[in-house]
Write a protein that holds these residues in place. Sequence first.
Motif, PDB file in Angstrom:
ATOM      1  N   PHE A 111       0.866  -1.192   0.000  1.00 31.15           N
ATOM      2  CA  PHE A 111       0.000   0.000   0.000  1.00 31.15           C
ATOM      3  C   PHE A 111       0.892   1.229   0.000  1.00 31.15           C
ATOM      4  N   ARG A 113       1.958   4.623   1.411  1.00 29.52           N
ATOM      5  CA  ARG A 113       1.816   5.365   2.673  1.00 29.52           C
ATOM      6  C   ARG A 113       1.452   6.828   2.465  1.00 29.52           C
ATOM      7  N   THR A 114       1.797   7.366   1.269  1.00 29.41           N
ATOM      8  CA  THR A 114       1.473   8.773   1.033  1.00 29.41           C
ATOM      9  C   THR A 114      -0.005   8.946   0.667  1.00 29.41           C
ATOM     10  N   THR A 116      -2.543   6.830   1.980  1.00 34.71           N
ATOM     11  CA  THR A 116      -3.372   6.085   2.916  1.00 34.71           C
ATOM     12  C   THR A 116      -3.372   6.799   4.256  1.00 34.71           C
ATOM     13  N   SER A 117      -4.562   7.120   4.776  1.00 35.34           N
ATOM     14  CA  SER A 117      -4.604   7.794   6.067  1.00 35.34           C
ATOM     15  C   SER A 117      -4.332   6.792   7.180  1.00 35.34           C
ATOM     16  N   VAL A 118      -3.899   7.313   8.318  1.00 37.62           N
ATOM     17  CA  VAL A 118      -3.626   6.476   9.484  1.00 37.62           C
ATOM     18  C   VAL A 118      -4.891   5.693   9.857  1.00 37.62           C
ATOM     19  N   LEU A 121      -5.537   2.831   7.288  1.00 38.16           N
ATOM     20  CA  LEU A 121      -4.643   1.688   7.495  1.00 38.16           C
ATOM     21  C   LEU A 121      -5.162   0.804   8.634  1.00 38.16           C
TER      22      LEU A 121
END
Lengths: 384, 384
Positions: A111, A113-114, A116-118, A121
Amino acid sequence: MRQGNARRRILLKMMHRGRIRYLAQELRRRSIPSLLVTHLPDVRYLTGFTGSNAALVVVAEPRLTSRLFTDGRYTVQAKREVQGASVRIAPKSAVVEACTWAEQHAPQCGFDRTQTSVASLAAMKKAAGKRGFFVPADGLVAALRVIKDATEVESMRRAASLTCSLYEGLLGWIEPGMRERDIAAELEHRARMAGAESMSFETIVAAGERSSQPHARTTEARIEPGDLVTLDFGIVVDGYCSDMTRTFAIGYGEKSVPSRLKQRWTEQRDVFEAVLAAQQAAVNAVHEGVTCGEVDLAARSVLEAVGYGKYFTHSTGHGVGLEIHEVPRVGKDSKDVLKAGTVITIEPGVYLPGRFGVRIEDSVLVTEDGAEVLTPVHKGWMEL
Amino acid sequence: MRQGNARRRILLKMMHRGRIRYLAQELRRRSIPSLLVTHLPDVRYLTGFTGSNAALVVVAEPRLTSRLFTDGRYTVQAKREVQGASVRIAPKSAVVEACTWAEQHAPQCGFDRTQTSVASLAAMKKAAGKRGFFVPADGLVAALRVIKDATEVESMRRAASLTCSLYEGLLGWIEPGMRERDIAAELEHRARMAGAESMSFETIVAAGERSSQPHARTTEARIEPGDLVTLDFGIVVDGYCSDMTRTFAIGYGEKSVPSRLKQRWTEQRDVFEAVLAAQQAAVNAVHEGVTCGEVDLAARSVLEAVGYGKYFTHSTGHGVGLEIHEVPRVGKDSKDVLKAGTVITIEPGVYLPGRFGVRIEDSVLVTEDGAEVLTPVHKGWMEL
């Protein structure tokens, strides 16, 4: 409908399938068994789907078909648009169903990381329910998107070319006394009627003192004789954005500049010629292999040499494509190396606070030995 | 400029200061010493800043002033717009500088997991450089924004009222044979000229078979006699979005429906009246204290009773304000309780795949004992 649209649709179909295959190959090379793609422009790039809700699972294993999850609003549209992946209408959350499916078909899932919000996830991990299932895999689709293929370049050329025509047409229509928003409204109407899907961002028409704000909002203020006008706009064609800025003077009169405006005129011209030289220097610096920092420096050093450096308060440019702002950032000290096939903007500006500003911007396609300017419409000093 | 703008600016100033103070109070109540706000509509809500790059640190401690970080493009604009916080132009990353500053002025900092990417959180942690500095604090600003204050309601009323006028004006102009995009272009031009800052989303004009796609894209297709046309649009006023949908029939002729179209006409009317009844039922169900699930059920059960339930493929509505989609989601089984001062859309639809669709949408303000329809323009069956 334009001629050749049927041929175009077939080409696009092949394109999307090719892109997913290429990404799957890349996943195998990196030993990532699957990738969850949720950023909508990435989903569109890979599958052609233009809906506002989607989660795509691309599988590395060539015998498995990738799968796109969306909701019931897009049943018809997804069927018509999606290429290279099967479609599943998720009764609840598209992302949750995508994670559940991925977990059943692959041992791990990458996925971005830039993108996908915390919170997302956490929800993804809960849906997959397996420790260590999600692994970071940033920028894989962005890395594909940064190099435009022939179909994309064609769309971007069309968008840019229409942008130039719209600008030329508008020049014959603008007059002193018009409001900034009249110009924006007319431009946007003409753009729509000429086939633009939408504007690629909020049109900027900034006259007089407002031109000293790089990102001014278009107001109801009227354009006064002797104003500089900055026009920064772009349109969307086939989903691809154009981006261009021109600055011109208005209302100085046909013959000679009135003496009361002479000093302002001289200053405006001085700043204008400096920005134009900086912009041209940066365009000239573009070719495959150069760093973005070097391109930025080419513009910046021209302005610094004549004392305007501190009034150039932003980066020289940015990548453009399905999104108006893409990688790379063409800014100070950027180490990103330009590749042939990338489209970037070159848009230095000088802004004298509370007085006036000048910005000149082209979109350019990076080539092996230089730059193809996609917006080659008049950019020298002009008085309307 | 409108009369009363000076008074309005003073009110807005007080509003923004009040909002930050209220949030600081909330932080103290929850023992969160500071909050990092990066979602731009949240930043705008709290400070009035409309730029495209900002990181705001709100501090709980009343003697400290909150601080907004942005970049050099917004020097002038931030100075003019920002209320209730001091401004710092960050030479590099606004978020990084915000984290560094927060770490120097508070022992901990809350952040919104739904608005922060996994990559951003990593960068934030690196910038603050202190273990356990960032703590989850989701939805604090959203919880304020969900209840509109008087200034916001006034802006939303103005946006909605202009939306209704634009719709009425357009009805007298639309004719069979026009292209969908002609209608969108005309509408958007009129909106701009009437003072809309922009459209709140991509205008949907979907005629005939395309009306069976809930989120159809506006095409170059011409409207044929006997088509249903779905028009879904909204405008932005003072940053606030309106959202309205109407569906009408076109070209059946002035006197009586031609016999070859009679059957289609009957079916269209049947679906239309069902959607209208469902929409009205949901509007009637709205009041403070009801759950969103109950409002959704009110619409859904009307459509299910007449056999159209399975063709209602989306939620009944959503919150609206500075963003076109806000909390709450007015969907199946949603337990969110409506509060007075929230603005939501009520927009059930029925979509017969490949044939036609009907959607009717109002924006409504939740009140203590009911709903104030902000878009009270004709929504019954109409043939143009």
